[in-house]
Design a protein around this motif. Sequence first.
Motif, PDB file in Angstrom:
ATOM      1  N   ILE A   1      -9.168  -0.046   1.434  1.00  0.00           N
ATOM      2  CA  ILE A   1      -8.296   0.040   2.704  1.00  0.00           C
ATOM      3  C   ILE A   1      -9.371  -0.789   3.714  1.00  0.00           C
ATOM      4  O   ILE A   1      -9.952   0.221   4.397  1.00  0.00           O
ATOM      5  N   PHE A   2      -9.240  -2.325   4.514  1.00  0.00           N
ATOM      6  CA  PHE A   2      -9.444  -2.422   5.477  1.00  0.00           C
ATOM      7  C   PHE A   2      -8.890  -2.138   6.609  1.00  0.00           C
ATOM      8  O   PHE A   2      -7.820  -1.698   6.950  1.00  0.00           O
ATOM      9  N   SER A   3      -9.475  -1.258   7.903  1.00  0.00           N
ATOM     10  CA  SER A   3      -9.189  -0.361   9.101  1.00  0.00           C
ATOM     11  C   SER A   3      -9.741  -0.186   9.684  1.00  0.00           C
ATOM     12  O   SER A   3     -10.636  -0.248   9.985  1.00  0.00           O
TER      13      SER A   3
ATOM     14  N   GLU B   1      -6.232   5.154  12.892  1.00  0.00           N
ATOM     15  CA  GLU B   1      -4.856   4.632  11.786  1.00  0.00           C
ATOM     16  C   GLU B   1      -5.305   5.676  10.875  1.00  0.00           C
ATOM     17  O   GLU B   1      -5.820   6.334  10.264  1.00  0.00           O
ATOM     18  N   PRO B   2      -3.965   5.582  10.154  1.00  0.00           N
ATOM     19  CA  PRO B   2      -3.360   7.100   9.064  1.00  0.00           C
ATOM     20  C   PRO B   2      -4.478   6.603   7.383  1.00  0.00           C
ATOM     21  O   PRO B   2      -3.365   6.383   6.994  1.00  0.00           O
ATOM     22  N   TYR B   3      -5.303   6.060   7.901  1.00  0.00           N
ATOM     23  CA  TYR B   3      -5.992   5.789   6.451  1.00  0.00           C
ATOM     24  C   TYR B   3      -5.625   6.730   5.341  1.00  0.00           C
ATOM     25  O   TYR B   3      -5.970   6.593   4.455  1.00  0.00           O
ATOM     26  N   ASN B   4      -6.142   8.158   6.154  1.00  0.00           N
ATOM     27  CA  ASN B   4      -6.367   9.222   4.986  1.00  0.00           C
ATOM     28  C   ASN B   4      -5.340   9.383   4.439  1.00  0.00           C
ATOM     29  O   ASN B   4      -4.749   9.783   3.412  1.00  0.00           O
TER      30      ASN B   4
ATOM     31  N   GLN C   1      -8.201  -6.582  -0.837  1.00  0.00           N
ATOM     32  CA  GLN C   1      -9.036  -5.998  -0.137  1.00  0.00           C
ATOM     33  C   GLN C   1      -6.892  -5.358   0.658  1.00  0.00           C
ATOM     34  O   GLN C   1      -6.033  -6.386   0.579  1.00  0.00           O
ATOM     35  N   LEU C   2      -7.017  -4.610   1.117  1.00  0.00           N
ATOM     36  CA  LEU C   2      -5.510  -3.910   2.169  1.00  0.00           C
ATOM     37  C   LEU C   2      -6.507  -3.939   3.444  1.00  0.00           C
ATOM     38  O   LEU C   2      -6.502  -2.898   3.694  1.00  0.00           O
ATOM     39  N   TYR C   3      -5.054  -4.671   4.172  1.00  0.00           N
ATOM     40  CA  TYR C   3      -5.243  -4.017   5.799  1.00  0.00           C
ATOM     41  C   TYR C   3      -3.989  -3.288   6.204  1.00  0.00           C
ATOM     42  O   TYR C   3      -3.036  -3.630   6.354  1.00  0.00           O
ATOM     43  N   LEU C   4      -4.784  -2.258   6.355  1.00  0.00           N
ATOM     44  CA  LEU C   4      -3.942  -1.368   7.185  1.00  0.00           C
ATOM     45  C   LEU C   4      -3.544  -1.764   8.940  1.00  0.00           C
ATOM     46  O   LEU C   4      -5.082  -1.278   9.411  1.00  0.00           O
TER      47      LEU C   4
ATOM     48  N   ASP D   1      -0.811  -4.615   6.254  1.00  0.00           N
ATOM     49  CA  ASP D   1      -0.234  -5.882   6.815  1.00  0.00           C
ATOM     50  C   ASP D   1      -0.014  -6.944   5.582  1.00  0.00           C
ATOM     51  O   ASP D   1      -0.895  -7.283   4.718  1.00  0.00           O
ATOM     52  N   PRO D   2       0.993  -7.469   5.447  1.00  0.00           N
ATOM     53  CA  PRO D   2       0.853  -8.011   3.872  1.00  0.00           C
ATOM     54  C   PRO D   2       0.376  -9.356   3.951  1.00  0.00           C
ATOM     55  O   PRO D   2       0.880 -10.219   2.782  1.00  0.00           O
ATOM     56  N   PHE D   3      -0.013 -10.194   5.373  1.00  0.00           N
ATOM     57  CA  PHE D   3      -0.354 -11.265   5.105  1.00  0.00           C
ATOM     58  C   PHE D   3      -2.171 -11.335   5.048  1.00  0.00           C
ATOM     59  O   PHE D   3      -3.023 -12.039   4.022  1.00  0.00           O
TER      60      PHE D   3
END
Length: 457
Positions: free
Chosen positions: A160-162, A166-169, A330-333, A339-341
Motif C-alpha cells: 500500500i503506497f501512501s 494517511e489512514p493506512y493503518n 500496488q494500492l495507492y492510498l 485511488d483506482p487509477f
Amino acid sequence: MTQLLVRYSRILEIVGDIVKVHVPLSDEGISPICFGDLALIENDENRGQHTSLAQVILLDRDEVSLQVFSGTKGLSTHSVVRFLGRSMEVTFSPNILGRAFSGTGRTIDTGPALTEEPKIEIDGPTVNPARRVLASHMIRTDVPMIDVFNCLVESQKIPIFSVAGEPYNQLLAQIGTHADADIVVFGGIGLIFDDYYYFRQAFEEAGVHARTVMFVHQGSDPTVEALLVPDMALAVAERFAVEEGKRVLVLLTDMTAYADALKEVGISMEHVPSNRGYIGDLYSQLARRYEKACDYKGAGSVTILSVTTMPGDDVTHPVPDNTGYITEGQLYLHNGVIDPFGSLSRLKQHVIGKVTREDHSQIMNTMVRFYAEAKDAAQKQAMSFELSEYDERLLKFGDLFRERFMGIDVTLPLEDALDLSWATLAECFHDHELLMKQVLIDKYLPKTAPVPNRETL
C-alpha cells in the motif's frame, strides 16, 4: 555448547549499537563464528551485572561485528562476549495465536510466558520460484476498491503506497479483520503505542484475535529490533502454511521504517551509502522478505500485504521504487481513499471471472471508465464550461462512486459490491451507454431504477 565456554574479551570498538570483537581464526584460517549467530555480551564486574543479546552481522576475518538488540548502554570495551552457536529463533506453536511479541520475540501482552514452547529459526531460505504453485485463489477483504477493482490473490505480495498522515493503518486493520484467511500475522515496525493498541483492539472487537499473531516494534524500542520483525512474522507464517496447511495473510507496516533501520545500521558500520543514504543492497533486503509469499503445493499459502510510506509523496524514493520492482502491483492510498487509477494488481486476471462472478470483469472496467469520464466532467465544471445532460449524469455517478465504494470504512462482500455497482450504473446511465455484453445487462442490471433527467439531477 563448546562456544559457550569460550570467553572473547577483546572488544575493539563500540559504535552506536554495533560492537566489534576480535575472534581468533582457526589453524586453517576459518572463523569459528557463523553469520547470524547470537551472542551474549556481559559487562565487566565493576559496572554491575548487565547482559545484552546480540547478533553477528559481519565477519571480516578475525573481526566480528555484533548488532546489540537492546543498545550498547552499560557496555564497555572490557565486556565479555559469549557466542551461542545458533541464529535468532522465534516461538512457534498453536499457543502463539492471539499473542503479541516484541522485536526480540518476548511476549508483550498480559498472557503467560511461552518459554517452554518450541522455537524455530527465522532466517530460512525462500522457495524456488520455479517450484511454486501458480496463484489461482482470491483472498476476500470486503473492501470494494480491492475486491472489485484490484483483487488480492493468494501468494501475492503487494504494498500500500501512501504518505505520512494517511489512514493506512486503519485500512490495514480493516483488511485484517475482514480477510477470509485462516491466520493473520501482523508485523508492526516503528509503531507508537496508540497504533499497537489500535490494531490489537480492532482484532479483538472483530472477533478475529484468536487467529492472529502480532510482532511489534514500538518507536521507543531499540532501532535494531525493527529488523527482526518481518523475519519473525514471515517465519511463523511459513510454518503455519507448510506444516498446518493454513492460508496465511501477513500484514506489515511500515516497510519504509524497516529500510530506515537498515540505513541506520549501515551508517554505524560505515558502509558506503547508495541512493539517498540507503544501503546498496536495499533491493535484495526487501526482495528477500517479499519473496516469502508463496502458494505451496499440497499445503497452504503465504500472502503479504505491506504499507510503504513515500516521503514527500515521491514514488521515485528508493524504498517505493525498489518495492515496485519486487511486488506484483500496488494500492495507492491518497486523501483517505484508494485511488483506482494508480492502483494495480497484476495477478487479478487469475481470479476475476474464474473464481468470481461472470460479470466481475465487465463491471470493473465499466465503473473505472465512467469514473474517469466523471473526473473529466468535474474538470470542465471547475473551468466553467457548459455541461451537457450527460456530463451532469457523470458528475452524479462520480459522487455516488466515491460515497459507495472508495471510503476505506466501506465494507461489502464482493457479490453485494457487484450488485451495488449495477444499481449505481442503472441510476445514472441508459443500457446502450454501458457498452457491456447484452446478456450481462439483461441478467444483472436492475429494471426499476430510472435514469434521471436534467430536472431531477
